[in-house]
Structure formats: C-alpha cells, structure tokens
Design a protein around this motif. Structure first.
Motif, PDB file in Angstrom:
ATOM      1  N   ALA A   1     -11.165   3.933 -11.547  1.00 52.25           N
ATOM      2  CA  ALA A   1      -9.761   4.279 -11.301  1.00 52.25           C
ATOM      3  C   ALA A   1      -9.601   5.064 -10.009  1.00 52.25           C
ATOM      4  CB  ALA A   1      -9.207   5.087 -12.472  1.00 52.25           C
ATOM      5  N   VAL A   2     -10.449   6.058  -9.793  1.00 55.48           N
ATOM      6  CA  VAL A   2     -10.371   6.871  -8.575  1.00 55.48           C
ATOM      7  C   VAL A   2     -10.664   6.018  -7.346  1.00 55.48           C
ATOM      8  CG1 VAL A   2     -11.427   8.775  -7.303  1.00 55.48           C
ATOM      9  CG2 VAL A   2     -10.913   9.042  -9.742  1.00 55.48           C
ATOM     10  N   ALA A   3     -11.680   5.167  -7.446  1.00 51.27           N
ATOM     11  CA  ALA A   3     -12.038   4.311  -6.313  1.00 51.27           C
ATOM     12  C   ALA A   3     -10.919   3.336  -5.971  1.00 51.27           C
ATOM     13  CB  ALA A   3     -13.332   3.553  -6.631  1.00 51.27           C
ATOM     14  N   VAL A   4     -10.316   2.736  -6.988  1.00 50.17           N
ATOM     15  CA  VAL A   4      -9.228   1.782  -6.751  1.00 50.17           C
ATOM     16  C   VAL A   4      -8.047   2.467  -6.083  1.00 50.17           C
ATOM     17  CG1 VAL A   4      -7.467   0.369  -7.897  1.00 50.17           C
ATOM     18  CG2 VAL A   4      -9.860   0.157  -8.565  1.00 50.17           C
ATOM     19  N   LEU A   5      -7.683   3.646  -6.572  1.00 50.93           N
ATOM     20  CA  LEU A   5      -6.519   4.342  -6.026  1.00 50.93           C
ATOM     21  C   LEU A   5      -6.756   4.855  -4.606  1.00 50.93           C
ATOM     22  CD1 LEU A   5      -5.230   6.354  -9.122  1.00 50.93           C
ATOM     23  CD2 LEU A   5      -4.056   4.484  -7.949  1.00 50.93           C
ATOM     24  N   LYS A   6      -7.958   5.316  -4.333  1.00 52.75           N
ATOM     25  CA  LYS A   6      -8.222   5.966  -3.050  1.00 52.75           C
ATOM     26  C   LYS A   6      -8.849   5.059  -1.992  1.00 52.75           C
ATOM     27  CE  LYS A   6      -6.757  10.017  -4.341  1.00 52.75           C
ATOM     28  NZ  LYS A   6      -5.521  10.586  -3.761  1.00 52.75           N
ATOM     29  N   LYS A   7      -9.523   3.996  -2.427  1.00 50.59           N
ATOM     30  CA  LYS A   7     -10.328   3.235  -1.474  1.00 50.59           C
ATOM     31  C   LYS A   7      -9.914   1.776  -1.294  1.00 50.59           C
ATOM     32  CE  LYS A   7     -13.146   6.746  -0.870  1.00 50.59           C
ATOM     33  NZ  LYS A   7     -13.222   7.472   0.422  1.00 50.59           N
ATOM     34  N   THR A   8      -8.894   1.320  -2.009  1.00 47.87           N
ATOM     35  CA  THR A   8      -8.544  -0.098  -1.921  1.00 47.87           C
ATOM     36  C   THR A   8      -7.106  -0.298  -1.448  1.00 47.87           C
ATOM     37  OG1 THR A   8      -7.692  -0.291  -4.189  1.00 47.87           O
ATOM     38  CG2 THR A   8     -10.075  -0.545  -3.883  1.00 47.87           C
ATOM     39  N   PRO A   9      -6.806  -1.452  -0.871  1.00 48.14           N
ATOM     40  CA  PRO A   9      -5.428  -1.756  -0.470  1.00 48.14           C
ATOM     41  C   PRO A   9      -4.470  -1.701  -1.664  1.00 48.14           C
ATOM     42  CG  PRO A   9      -6.948  -3.297   0.556  1.00 48.14           C
ATOM     43  CD  PRO A   9      -7.755  -2.504  -0.432  1.00 48.14           C
ATOM     44  N   TYR A  10      -4.950  -2.131  -2.841  1.00 46.26           N
ATOM     45  CA  TYR A  10      -4.094  -2.104  -4.035  1.00 46.26           C
ATOM     46  C   TYR A  10      -3.652  -0.674  -4.336  1.00 46.26           C
ATOM     47  CZ  TYR A  10      -2.559  -2.757  -8.866  1.00 46.26           C
ATOM     48  OH  TYR A  10      -1.817  -2.778 -10.025  1.00 46.26           O
ATOM     49  N   GLY A  11      -4.587   0.263  -4.292  1.00 45.30           N
ATOM     50  CA  GLY A  11      -4.256   1.657  -4.555  1.00 45.30           C
ATOM     51  C   GLY A  11      -3.275   2.204  -3.534  1.00 45.30           C
ATOM     52  N   ARG A  12      -3.490   1.890  -2.264  1.00 48.38           N
ATOM     53  CA  ARG A  12      -2.585   2.386  -1.224  1.00 48.38           C
ATOM     54  C   ARG A  12      -1.182   1.820  -1.404  1.00 48.38           C
ATOM     55  NH1 ARG A  12      -7.517   2.016   1.682  1.00 48.38           N
ATOM     56  NH2 ARG A  12      -7.159  -0.130   2.350  1.00 48.38           N
ATOM     57  N   LYS A  13      -1.093   0.592  -1.881  1.00 41.07           N
ATOM     58  CA  LYS A  13       0.218  -0.012  -2.123  1.00 41.07           C
ATOM     59  C   LYS A  13       0.939   0.678  -3.282  1.00 41.07           C
ATOM     60  CE  LYS A  13      -1.050  -4.587  -0.347  1.00 41.07           C
ATOM     61  NZ  LYS A  13      -1.365  -6.005  -0.696  1.00 41.07           N
TER      62      LYS A  13
END
Length: 324
Positions: A187-199
């Motif tokens: 969850a932390v990686a997706v939110l902080k490190k991926t385009p999906y999280g940034r969106k």
C-alpha cells in the motif's frame, strides 16, 4: 542570531517532523503505550503486544481501502457490512476444510468486486455523494446477508486459516501480522512510488485540475471503490480464521474504526494529503485504546465516549497544525 533565537537547525528539524501528522501519530502511539505500561504494569509484555498487533491487523487491512477512498475525497460506509458478508460466505464455503480455502477466498473476492462496482458506478456515473451511496449499498448488503442466513450463519474456519490468523508464531508474532506487513508495504509503495498513487493524490487535491492534466478521474474513483470493497472482503475472510466461525455483527464497528484509523493517521478527510504509513499507527492506537479501557473495566458506553473524545482531540490538533 536568527538560528539562535529559533533554537538552531536541530530545533528546526524537530519542528518540521513534529508538524508532520504521520510522524506525530507515532509519537502519540509511543506515549499511549508508555502510559498503559505505567497504569497497568506488564502491559507491554511480548505476548500481550502480540495480541494487540493481531487484533489491529484486521482493522489495518480493512483501513487500506478506506484510506484510498478518503485520499480521493470520498468515503466508504459499506465496509462494515462487506466484512460481515465475506465472513459469512467464507465460513460457509470453508466448512472447516483446508481444501476449500481457495474456493471461499475467490467467492468473497467476487462478492467484493460486485459491491465495489456498484459503489463506483453510483459515485462516479450517477454522481451520488459517496456518503449516501456507500451507506445505502451497505444497508442493502446487510439485508441480503440477513435473508441469506435467516439470522443464523453457519460454517467454520479451515484449520490452516485458524493457524495463520489466530495463533502466534514462536509466541511473538502471528501470521496475520506478517500478512498485514505485506499489505502495508504494498500500500505504501503504491501510493508513494507509482503513477497510480500519484493520480489518487491528484484527484483528492483537485479533481477538476487532475482531469485537465489528462488523468481519467472517473476511472480512478471507480477503481478505489472497487479496491476498497475487495480489501474489506479479504479482511472479512481473514476474520473467520480469528473467530473460528461467522457472526452477524463481526464487522459492525469497522466503518467507524477504519475511518478513525485513517484520520488519526494524518490523512486529511477532504482528501489529497496523508498516506497509509500513518494509518498503520492509527489502527494500533484504536486497538490499544479499546484494549486498555477494557482492562481498566471501563464499560462499553464509556469506552466509546473516550475513544470519540480522543479522536476529536487529535483531529482538532491536526487542523490547528494545518492552519499555522
């Protein structure tokens, strides 16, 4: 002279981190644990801490989906009944047999996908406010599982799931805590490190601006409600391993507790700010509060009042920090 008056670079660093809600919540957690140890000696013994973490794991996993919806400026009030329905389906399909675990898990995920699709469609396509849409869907889900069970759910957990969710490994940590750790890292990686999280953050900060920048905001919002329901369903499935069987009220408190864990963890209720790392501490704080107040013999009504007061206090503190 200016650095001297303000306490120098070290003081500036401390002030910066203490002004971060996701750091502050860990300071609060540490203070709460120390207070519990002082008032109830032995509170921090390994076996008891292991039990707290085990209980917090289910809330922490369910709060992942809540965190995603709140970050987009929404909310999911169908989580509680999704958890209960998944708990009922999981227990009934497993019937105490390890070979039925995967069948039961796939069934609850499918159920979560349906609930998430309905929520996402209502919020995004029909423009129904998330509060109203998810509350309504949750109520419908409750009616469905009451009809399905006729008020008497059946079934029980498979031995393997019981060992993962209800027993400690080496007397310290249980399998569900390790699963939570894996979920948390993802969850932390997706939110902080991926385009999906940034969106997700972009939609929560300003949906219209996100749309103008080329983000398919409708797809993003639909997806977070899908994920929220599926994650809640998985949490309900895992709860079967802890309770051993299913109960009609097993998920009742999870709407309030997941929202509280997210907000206490520093995620702005208006969306666009925060993250899951703080929610981890928020879930543990909620569990410690409930556990400690039970130990000191505070009745259920008193526990709810004190928990609510503490949540309001923390939200007040965070809001003052944002205004500075």
């Amino acid at each position: 002279m200016k650095n001297h008056q303000n306490g120098g670079p070290a003081a500036a660093i401390v002030k910066q981190y203490m002004g971060n809600a996701q750091v502050m919540v860990y300071v609060i957690l540490l203070a709460l644990l120390l207070l519990a140890q002082i008032l109830s000696p032995g509170y921090l013994k390994p076996s008891h801490v292991a039990g707290i973490l085990r209980l917090a794991s289910f809330m922490g996993i369910a709060a992942i989906g809540q965190n995603l919806t709140i970050l987009t400026g929404g909310i999911d009030l169908s989580i509680a009944n999704t958890i209960t329905f998944a708990n009922i389906i999981g227990a009934q399909l497993m019937m105490g047999r390890d070979e039925n675990i995967w069948k039961a898990l796939l069934a609850v995920i499918a159920m979560g996908l349906v609930i998430g699709a309905v929520n996402g469609t209502g919020v995004r396509l029909l423009k129904i406010p998330p509060f109203i849409m998810t509350l309504g869907v949750g109520t419908v889900v409750q009616g469905i599982f009451l009809i399905y069970t006729k008020g008497a759910p059946k079934g029980n957990a498979a031995p393997l799931l019981k060992s993962i969710c209800g027993q400690s490994m080496f007397g310290i940590v249980s399998g569900i805590v390790i699963l939570w750790l894996v979920f948390a890292v993802v969850a932390v990686a997706v939110l902080k490190k991926t385009p999906y999280g940034r969106k997700i953050y972009s939609v929560g900060i300003n949906e219209q601006a996100a749309r103008f920048s080329g983000i398919h905001t409708g797809t993003m919002i639909f997806s977070v409600y899908m994920l929220s329901a599926v994650i809640a369903a998985v949490a309900g499935f895992l709860l079967v391993g802890y309770t051993g069987t299913s109960f009609l009220d097993v998920g009742t408190s999870y709407n309030t507790k997941t929202i509280a864990a997210v907000i206490i963890g520093g995620t702005a209720i208006s969306g666009g700010k925060g993250g899951y790392l703080g929610t981890v501490a928020g879930a543990i704080i909620m569990t410690v509060l409930d556990d400690f107040l039970t130990i000191v013999s505070i009745p259920e009504a008193g526990r709810q009042i004190m928990q609510g007061a503490i949540i309001l206090l923390l939200v007040f503190i965070y809001s003052r920090e944002k205004k500075k």
